[in-house]
Enzyme design. Structure first.
Site, mmCIF file in Angstrom:
data_model
loop_
_atom_site.group_PDB
_atom_site.id
_atom_site.type_symbol
_atom_site.label_atom_id
_atom_site.label_comp_id
_atom_site.label_asym_id
_atom_site.label_seq_id
_atom_site.Cartn_x
_atom_site.Cartn_y
_atom_site.Cartn_z
ATOM 1 N N ALA A 137 -17.544 -84.299 38.209
ATOM 2 C CA ALA A 137 -17.769 -85.746 38.364
ATOM 3 C C ALA A 137 -17.261 -86.286 39.697
ATOM 4 O O ALA A 137 -17.351 -87.479 39.944
ATOM 5 C CB ALA A 137 -17.092 -86.490 37.209
ATOM 6 N N ASP A 188 -9.850 -76.686 36.808
ATOM 7 C CA ASP A 188 -10.761 -75.689 37.368
ATOM 8 C C ASP A 188 -11.461 -75.053 36.175
ATOM 9 O O ASP A 188 -10.819 -74.324 35.402
ATOM 10 C CB ASP A 188 -9.964 -74.652 38.170
ATOM 11 C CG ASP A 188 -10.875 -73.638 38.831
ATOM 12 O OD1 ASP A 188 -12.047 -73.513 38.396
ATOM 13 O OD2 ASP A 188 -10.418 -72.966 39.767
ATOM 14 N N SER A 219 -31.852 -76.106 36.192
ATOM 15 C CA SER A 219 -32.533 -76.248 37.485
ATOM 16 C C SER A 219 -33.964 -75.734 37.341
ATOM 17 O O SER A 219 -34.265 -74.936 36.439
ATOM 18 C CB SER A 219 -31.789 -75.395 38.520
ATOM 19 O OG SER A 219 -32.607 -75.130 39.635
ATOM 20 N N TYR A 254 -27.904 -67.501 41.062
ATOM 21 C CA TYR A 254 -28.001 -68.896 40.608
ATOM 22 C C TYR A 254 -29.159 -69.042 39.610
ATOM 23 O O TYR A 254 -29.015 -69.672 38.556
ATOM 24 C CB TYR A 254 -28.217 -69.787 41.829
ATOM 25 C CG TYR A 254 -28.287 -71.270 41.556
ATOM 26 C CD1 TYR A 254 -27.138 -72.007 41.305
ATOM 27 C CD2 TYR A 254 -29.512 -71.944 41.580
ATOM 28 C CE1 TYR A 254 -27.196 -73.376 41.082
ATOM 29 C CE2 TYR A 254 -29.582 -73.311 41.352
ATOM 30 C CZ TYR A 254 -28.430 -74.026 41.109
ATOM 31 O OH TYR A 254 -28.494 -75.381 40.893
HETATM 32 N N1 LIG Z 1 -28.334 -80.570 44.106
HETATM 33 C C1 LIG Z 1 -29.382 -79.889 43.701
HETATM 34 O O1 LIG Z 1 -30.340 -79.665 44.457
HETATM 35 C C2 LIG Z 1 -29.462 -79.371 42.299
HETATM 36 C C3 LIG Z 1 -30.708 -78.993 41.780
HETATM 37 C C4 LIG Z 1 -30.782 -78.511 40.478
HETATM 38 C C5 LIG Z 1 -29.634 -78.406 39.712
HETATM 39 N N2 LIG Z 1 -28.435 -78.785 40.246
HETATM 40 C C6 LIG Z 1 -27.253 -78.641 39.394
HETATM 41 O O2 LIG Z 1 -26.632 -79.906 39.225
HETATM 42 C C7 LIG Z 1 -25.226 -79.766 39.159
HETATM 43 C C8 LIG Z 1 -24.567 -80.631 40.211
HETATM 44 O O3 LIG Z 1 -25.099 -80.339 41.471
HETATM 45 P P1 LIG Z 1 -24.604 -81.109 42.796
HETATM 46 O O4 LIG Z 1 -25.574 -80.815 43.857
HETATM 47 O O5 LIG Z 1 -24.277 -82.517 42.459
HETATM 48 O O6 LIG Z 1 -23.275 -80.292 43.076
HETATM 49 P P2 LIG Z 1 -22.109 -80.607 44.104
HETATM 50 O O7 LIG Z 1 -22.428 -81.824 44.909
HETATM 51 O O8 LIG Z 1 -21.818 -79.331 44.805
HETATM 52 O O9 LIG Z 1 -20.900 -80.975 43.132
HETATM 53 C C9 LIG Z 1 -20.394 -79.983 42.298
HETATM 54 C C10 LIG Z 1 -19.353 -80.621 41.402
HETATM 55 O O10 LIG Z 1 -18.800 -79.572 40.609
HETATM 56 C C11 LIG Z 1 -17.390 -79.591 40.735
HETATM 57 N N3 LIG Z 1 -16.893 -78.223 40.635
HETATM 58 C C12 LIG Z 1 -17.269 -77.141 41.377
HETATM 59 N N4 LIG Z 1 -16.545 -76.064 41.024
HETATM 60 C C13 LIG Z 1 -15.697 -76.476 40.026
HETATM 61 C C14 LIG Z 1 -14.703 -75.828 39.273
HETATM 62 N N5 LIG Z 1 -14.421 -74.526 39.443
HETATM 63 N N6 LIG Z 1 -14.026 -76.543 38.335
HETATM 64 C C15 LIG Z 1 -14.310 -77.853 38.149
HETATM 65 N N7 LIG Z 1 -15.235 -78.519 38.843
HETATM 66 C C16 LIG Z 1 -15.926 -77.844 39.773
HETATM 67 C C17 LIG Z 1 -17.116 -80.207 42.112
HETATM 68 O O11 LIG Z 1 -15.875 -80.904 42.120
HETATM 69 P P3 LIG Z 1 -14.483 -80.343 42.706
HETATM 70 O O12 LIG Z 1 -14.788 -79.692 44.012
HETATM 71 O O13 LIG Z 1 -13.661 -81.588 42.801
HETATM 72 O O14 LIG Z 1 -13.973 -79.392 41.678
HETATM 73 C C18 LIG Z 1 -18.237 -81.244 42.189
HETATM 74 O O15 LIG Z 1 -17.847 -82.440 41.537
HETATM 75 C C19 LIG Z 1 -24.952 -78.267 39.331
HETATM 76 O O16 LIG Z 1 -24.833 -77.665 38.077
HETATM 77 C C20 LIG Z 1 -26.187 -77.777 40.047
HETATM 78 O O17 LIG Z 1 -26.434 -76.413 39.826
HETATM 79 C C21 LIG Z 1 -28.323 -79.281 41.502
#
Ligand SMILES: NC(=O)c1ccc[n+]([C@@H]2O[C@H](COP(=O)([O-])OP(=O)(O)OC[C@H]3O[C@@H](n4cnc5c(N)ncnc54)[C@H](OP(=O)(O)O)[C@@H]3O)[C@@H](O)[C@H]2O)c1
Length: 256
Positions: A20, A69, A148, A161
């Site tokens: 979040a 985490d 995704s 992925y």
């Molecule tokens: N963006 C896209 O194009 C896309 C497309 C399809 C699906 N998705 C899916 O949508 C979701 C969010 O994507 P996003 O692009 O918004 O990702 P993002 O901007 O990289 O954000 C990822 C979030 O996950 C948290 N996170 C990562 N590793 C973690 C860990 N070990 N423990 C707890 N929290 C963790 C991060 O917070 P902290 O660093 O503070 O821990 C951050 O809040 C993902 O599941 C992704 O696969 C994204």
């Protein structure tokens, strides 16, 4: 047939959202708060979560943060203990935290593999189990797992992925089946490329062109594009829907 739209009402629901602190998870948190939901914000970076907490509170709803985490199951157990101490119900779990490495399958290291799987698949499963057990006691709950378009289709550089996201769709079906008797609905939400801060560096030049050529609606998604689906899957309007993956992808999968 009057008033059926009220089933979309989320006032006074409580949601736990992982990942979040930024990107899609952050925007879902603020949107659900605007819809009347109190939010428990989870990720590793407390300072970023505090910024989101402030935004949520500006809507008039309550927000709490729980830094963890999700690669560590013991920390997920800590989240469950925190929720139990609060004696708060949990209506909605958004399993959004994820981690992606983009590189040819030949170059994927054991560390890349472990980080992606432990965050996006193992962490997601144990969040379902921990928060789902609270929902089981309540006899009701809504779980949304972030999948995704790569769960069904593929582009080079996304092997692990894509495997995780395909696994999430099937895991969603499995949990939906096991937990339906407890009133827990489990669905997945599958976006195409969303322009979030973590994707900006990758979604450039020829890669961006290639991605856009596969999206019939002709543009990348924004986090806002996902919010209608999140509200639907979180609300009573979708109470007869479970085990499904809802693609919000501008037509990507239809055209693949
Ligand atoms: N963006 C896209 O194009 C896309 C497309 C399809 C699906 N998705 C899916 O949508 C979701 C969010 O994507 P996003 O692009 O918004 O990702 P993002 O901007 O990289 O954000 C990822 C979030 O996950 C948290 N996170 C990562 N590793 C973690 C860990 N070990 N423990 C707890 N929290 C963790 C991060 O917070 P902290 O660093 O503070 O821990 C951050 O809040 C993902 O599941 C992704 O696969 C994204």
């Amino acid at each position: 047939m009057h008033g059926h739209y009220k089933k979309f009402d989320l006032t006074n629901k409580v949601a736990v959202i992982t990942g979040a602190s930024e990107g899609i998870g952050r925007d879902i948190a603020i949107c659900l708060a605007e819809a009347g939901v109190d939010i428990i914000l989870c990720s590793r970076r407390e300072e970023k979560l505090l910024e989101v907490k402030e935004k949520v509170e500006k809507t008039g709803r309550k927000a709490e943060i729980f830094a963890l985490d999700i690669q560590n199951v013991s920390e997920i157990e800590g989240l469950k203990a925190f929720l139990k101490t609060k004696k708060s119900k949990v209506d909605i779990l958004i399993n959004n935290a994820g981690y992606a490495v983009t590189k040819p399958a030949w170059d994927v290291s054991e560390n890349d593999w472990d980080s992606m799987i432990d965050t996006g698949f193992k962490g997601l499963f144990f969040c379902c189990q921990a928060v789902g057990s609270i929902m089981r006691e309540q006899g009701y709950g809504k779980i949304i797992n972030l999948s995704s378009t790569f769960s069904k289709t593929i582009m080079p550089g996304r092997s692990v992925y894509a495997g995780i996201k395909a696994g999430i769709d099937h895991l969603t079906e499995a949990l939906a089946l096991e937990w339906a008797p407890h009133g827990i609905r489990v669905n997945a939400l599958a976006p195409t490329a969303v322009n979030t801060p973590s994707r900006e560096a990758t979604l450039q030049g020829p890669i961006l062109e290639k991605v856009l050529s596969r999206i019939p609606l002709g543009r990348l998604a924004t986090p806002e594009d996902l919010l209608g689906a999140v509200i639907y899957l979180s609300s009573e309007a979708s109470d007869f829907v479970t085990g499904q993956t809802l693609f919000v992808d501008g037509g990507w999968t239809a055209g693949s």
